[in-house]
Design a protein around this motif. Structure first.
Motif, PDB file in Angstrom:
ATOM      1  N   ARG A   1      -4.952 -12.926  -4.150  1.00  0.00           N
ATOM      2  CA  ARG A   1      -5.224 -14.273  -4.642  1.00  0.00           C
ATOM      3  C   ARG A   1      -4.239 -14.650  -5.756  1.00  0.00           C
ATOM      4  NH1 ARG A   1     -10.865 -17.095  -4.321  1.00  0.00           N
ATOM      5  NH2 ARG A   1     -10.364 -19.051  -5.356  1.00  0.00           N
ATOM      6  N   LYS A   2      -4.007 -13.749  -6.699  1.00  0.00           N
ATOM      7  CA  LYS A   2      -3.079 -14.024  -7.799  1.00  0.00           C
ATOM      8  C   LYS A   2      -1.660 -14.243  -7.267  1.00  0.00           C
ATOM      9  CE  LYS A   2      -5.556 -13.610 -11.667  1.00  0.00           C
ATOM     10  NZ  LYS A   2      -5.462 -12.424 -12.532  1.00  0.00           N
ATOM     11  N   ASN A   3      -1.273 -13.468  -6.254  1.00  0.00           N
ATOM     12  CA  ASN A   3       0.086 -13.594  -5.719  1.00  0.00           C
ATOM     13  C   ASN A   3       0.302 -14.971  -5.091  1.00  0.00           C
ATOM     14  OD1 ASN A   3       2.659 -12.452  -5.283  1.00  0.00           O
ATOM     15  ND2 ASN A   3       2.160 -12.005  -3.166  1.00  0.00           N
ATOM     16  N   VAL A   4      -0.723 -15.485  -4.416  1.00  0.00           N
ATOM     17  CA  VAL A   4      -0.613 -16.821  -3.824  1.00  0.00           C
ATOM     18  C   VAL A   4      -0.642 -17.891  -4.904  1.00  0.00           C
ATOM     19  CG1 VAL A   4      -1.741 -18.535  -2.356  1.00  0.00           C
ATOM     20  CG2 VAL A   4      -1.583 -16.153  -1.597  1.00  0.00           C
ATOM     21  N   GLU A   5      -1.665 -17.846  -5.762  1.00  0.00           N
ATOM     22  CA  GLU A   5      -1.916 -18.940  -6.699  1.00  0.00           C
ATOM     23  C   GLU A   5      -0.930 -18.990  -7.867  1.00  0.00           C
ATOM     24  OE1 GLU A   5      -6.753 -18.985  -5.835  1.00  0.00           O
ATOM     25  OE2 GLU A   5      -5.970 -18.029  -7.650  1.00  0.00           O
ATOM     26  N   TYR A   6      -0.403 -17.816  -8.278  1.00  0.00           N
ATOM     27  CA  TYR A   6       0.474 -17.757  -9.444  1.00  0.00           C
ATOM     28  C   TYR A   6       1.952 -17.579  -9.087  1.00  0.00           C
ATOM     29  CZ  TYR A   6      -3.507 -17.307 -12.661  1.00  0.00           C
ATOM     30  OH  TYR A   6      -4.640 -17.529 -13.406  1.00  0.00           O
ATOM     31  N   VAL A   7       2.259 -17.213  -7.842  1.00  0.00           N
ATOM     32  CA  VAL A   7       3.655 -16.925  -7.489  1.00  0.00           C
ATOM     33  C   VAL A   7       4.116 -17.747  -6.284  1.00  0.00           C
ATOM     34  CG1 VAL A   7       5.334 -15.144  -6.872  1.00  0.00           C
ATOM     35  CG2 VAL A   7       3.440 -14.579  -8.411  1.00  0.00           C
ATOM     36  N   LEU A   8       3.544 -17.476  -5.117  1.00  0.00           N
ATOM     37  CA  LEU A   8       4.074 -18.028  -3.869  1.00  0.00           C
ATOM     38  C   LEU A   8       3.892 -19.545  -3.774  1.00  0.00           C
ATOM     39  CD1 LEU A   8       2.845 -15.239  -1.433  1.00  0.00           C
ATOM     40  CD2 LEU A   8       5.107 -15.494  -2.451  1.00  0.00           C
ATOM     41  N   LEU A   9       2.693 -20.012  -4.060  1.00  0.00           N
ATOM     42  CA  LEU A   9       2.433 -21.450  -3.944  1.00  0.00           C
ATOM     43  C   LEU A   9       3.243 -22.261  -4.953  1.00  0.00           C
ATOM     44  CD1 LEU A   9       0.961 -23.820  -2.648  1.00  0.00           C
ATOM     45  CD2 LEU A   9      -1.028 -23.298  -4.100  1.00  0.00           C
ATOM     46  N   PRO A  10       3.209 -21.925  -6.255  1.00  0.00           N
ATOM     47  CA  PRO A  10       4.021 -22.722  -7.194  1.00  0.00           C
ATOM     48  C   PRO A  10       5.520 -22.641  -6.909  1.00  0.00           C
ATOM     49  CG  PRO A  10       3.053 -20.811  -8.290  1.00  0.00           C
ATOM     50  CD  PRO A  10       2.369 -20.937  -6.970  1.00  0.00           C
ATOM     51  N   HIS A  11       5.990 -21.459  -6.526  1.00  0.00           N
ATOM     52  CA  HIS A  11       7.421 -21.333  -6.223  1.00  0.00           C
ATOM     53  C   HIS A  11       7.806 -22.256  -5.066  1.00  0.00           C
ATOM     54  CE1 HIS A  11      11.369 -19.502  -5.824  1.00  0.00           C
ATOM     55  NE2 HIS A  11      11.151 -19.388  -4.521  1.00  0.00           N
ATOM     56  N   SER A  12       6.978 -22.313  -4.034  1.00  0.00           N
ATOM     57  CA  SER A  12       7.271 -23.181  -2.890  1.00  0.00           C
ATOM     58  C   SER A  12       7.253 -24.645  -3.298  1.00  0.00           C
ATOM     59  CB  SER A  12       6.242 -22.930  -1.776  1.00  0.00           C
ATOM     60  OG  SER A  12       6.368 -21.621  -1.266  1.00  0.00           O
ATOM     61  N   ILE A  13       6.285 -25.020  -4.102  1.00  0.00           N
ATOM     62  CA  ILE A  13       6.171 -26.422  -4.519  1.00  0.00           C
ATOM     63  C   ILE A  13       7.370 -26.840  -5.371  1.00  0.00           C
ATOM     64  CG2 ILE A  13       4.844 -27.952  -6.052  1.00  0.00           C
ATOM     65  CD1 ILE A  13       2.314 -26.595  -4.878  1.00  0.00           C
ATOM     66  N   TYR A  14       7.825 -25.937  -6.227  1.00  0.00           N
ATOM     67  CA  TYR A  14       8.935 -26.280  -7.113  1.00  0.00           C
ATOM     68  C   TYR A  14      10.300 -26.235  -6.414  1.00  0.00           C
ATOM     69  CZ  TYR A  14       6.418 -26.566 -11.562  1.00  0.00           C
ATOM     70  OH  TYR A  14       5.603 -26.964 -12.598  1.00  0.00           O
ATOM     71  N   THR A  15      10.425 -25.472  -5.352  1.00  0.00           N
ATOM     72  CA  THR A  15      11.764 -25.247  -4.790  1.00  0.00           C
ATOM     73  C   THR A  15      12.008 -25.907  -3.434  1.00  0.00           C
ATOM     74  OG1 THR A  15      11.072 -23.152  -3.746  1.00  0.00           O
ATOM     75  CG2 THR A  15      11.972 -23.050  -5.998  1.00  0.00           C
ATOM     76  N   LYS A  16      10.970 -26.315  -2.714  1.00  0.00           N
ATOM     77  CA  LYS A  16      11.175 -26.755  -1.330  1.00  0.00           C
ATOM     78  C   LYS A  16      11.255 -28.268  -1.153  1.00  0.00           C
ATOM     79  CE  LYS A  16       9.344 -22.607   0.876  1.00  0.00           C
ATOM     80  NZ  LYS A  16       8.414 -22.056   1.884  1.00  0.00           N
ATOM     81  N   GLY A  17      11.111 -29.025  -2.232  1.00  0.00           N
ATOM     82  CA  GLY A  17      11.363 -30.459  -2.135  1.00  0.00           C
ATOM     83  C   GLY A  17      10.163 -31.299  -1.727  1.00  0.00           C
ATOM     84  N   LYS A  18      10.389 -32.620  -1.718  1.00  0.00           N
ATOM     85  CA  LYS A  18       9.306 -33.581  -1.497  1.00  0.00           C
ATOM     86  C   LYS A  18       8.759 -33.515  -0.069  1.00  0.00           C
ATOM     87  CE  LYS A  18       6.784 -37.060  -3.045  1.00  0.00           C
ATOM     88  NZ  LYS A  18       6.006 -37.556  -1.926  1.00  0.00           N
TER      89      LYS A  18
ATOM     90  N   SER B   1       3.802 -32.082   3.058  1.00  0.00           N
ATOM     91  CA  SER B   1       3.267 -31.403   4.252  1.00  0.00           C
ATOM     92  C   SER B   1       2.118 -30.456   3.941  1.00  0.00           C
ATOM     93  CB  SER B   1       4.392 -30.605   4.933  1.00  0.00           C
ATOM     94  OG  SER B   1       4.727 -29.441   4.173  1.00  0.00           O
ATOM     95  N   ILE B   2       1.831 -30.218   2.666  1.00  0.00           N
ATOM     96  CA  ILE B   2       0.808 -29.229   2.305  1.00  0.00           C
ATOM     97  C   ILE B   2      -0.569 -29.708   2.747  1.00  0.00           C
ATOM     98  CG2 ILE B   2      -0.339 -28.064   0.377  1.00  0.00           C
ATOM     99  CD1 ILE B   2       2.321 -28.202  -1.123  1.00  0.00           C
TER     100      ILE B   2
END
Length: 298
Positions: A156-173, A178-179
């Protein structure tokens, strides 16, 4: 210039560029670049017939010598002020110290270097690249056994604190727009794979795309109530400020007890800031909107 020498120049360039500070993303970029590289490792060879034969071959050809099967080179270790030992590896011969404590050098892949540090008979804390200039330290990740309860928290921490925010910040509008609940569920599904049965279904996630202000889009994400422990997200809000094309990432997380709710903001470097006690749910979106509009007001 060989392909490996070109790669080493790129690595040296990154080490120099990041000397004043390195984000987790930059560190990962550097390590990924190293994976296909062969590093120079100073070693000591026993003073025996094998060493003599290698020295004679080197003197005859002037070219690198293939190690005989019976060669037993001992890599040079470096000790830091905390008395931890590290395997010293170098990107070029020019990086080697002038007061040589070795009688030979060999080439080792990055994987072989890390395996040596991980499996050495005497304790080796990790690998240090160009210790007298760049001093970039990498410690091997030791495998640890975790209980199912610990795994649920880590996933849960890996998704909520790492993977999800990283994707939101780096993959564009386009990615931001699309989320949906399927995308969130997939993040968690990828964590579990064949390790444990996943305790969530797509219906455990609720996602709403909101156009709450002419300058701001927002995604309201309700996270599963199952396996929700301290630090786990109750809700996540992702924002997109249209004036500057920048994302934002806010978390409502569970505190030490079930009734306590914390309010966090995570920036694009992965740093989380404590915003204090979370507002009541009915005003969460309004407070986040105010914070985001104020952030880029000037």
């Amino acid at each position: 210039m060989t392909e490996n020498q070109t790669r080493m120049q790129e690595i040296e360039g990154l080490l120099t560029a990041y000397k004043k500070g390195m984000t987790p993303e930059q560190s990962n970029e550097l390590v990924n670049k190293m994976r296909d590289a062969r590093f120079i490792v100073p070693v000591t060879f026993p003073q025996d017939e094998t060493l003599a034969a290698m020295q004679a071959e080197l003197a005859r050809t002037g070219q690198p010598v293939r190690l005989p099967k019976d060669a037993k080179p001992i890599p040079i270790l470096i000790q830091n002020p905390n008395k931890e030992h590290f395997l010293a590896i170098y990107t070029s011969l020019a990086q080697l110290p002038k007061d040589a404590k070795h009688n030979g050098v060999i080439e080792m892949t990055f994987e072989a270097c890390m395996n040596y540090a991980k499996n050495a008979k005497s304790p080796v804390a990790g690998v240090v690249v160009n210790p007298f200039t760049n001093n970039f330290i990498i410690k091997p990740r030791m495998e640890q056994q975790v209980t199912p309860a610990q795994f649920h928290i880590l996933a849960r921490k890996n998704v909520e604190y790492v993977l999800l925010p990283h994707s939101i910040y780096t993959k564009g509008k386009e990615y931001f727009d699309s989320i949906d609940s399927e995308a969130l569920f997939q993040f968690f599904k990828d964590q579990y794979q064949n390790k444990l049965p996943i305790p969530y279904t797509k219906d455990d996630f609720e996602v709403m795309q909101l156009g709450i202000h002419p300058k701001l889009d927002m995604i309201h994400m309700s996270m599963p109530t199952k396996k929700l422990e301290q630090g786990g997200c109750i809700r996540v809000y992702a924002t997109w400020h249209k004036d500057v094309d920048r994302a934002g990432y806010y978390m409502i997380v569970r505190g030490e007890d079930k009734s306590e709710r914390k309010f966090l903001y995570m920036d694009d470097t992965g740093k989380a800031s404590d915003l204090g006690e979370a507002p009541v749910e009915s005003v969460e979106m309004q407070q986040i909107m105010d914070l985001e509009l104020e952030r880029y007001a000037n």
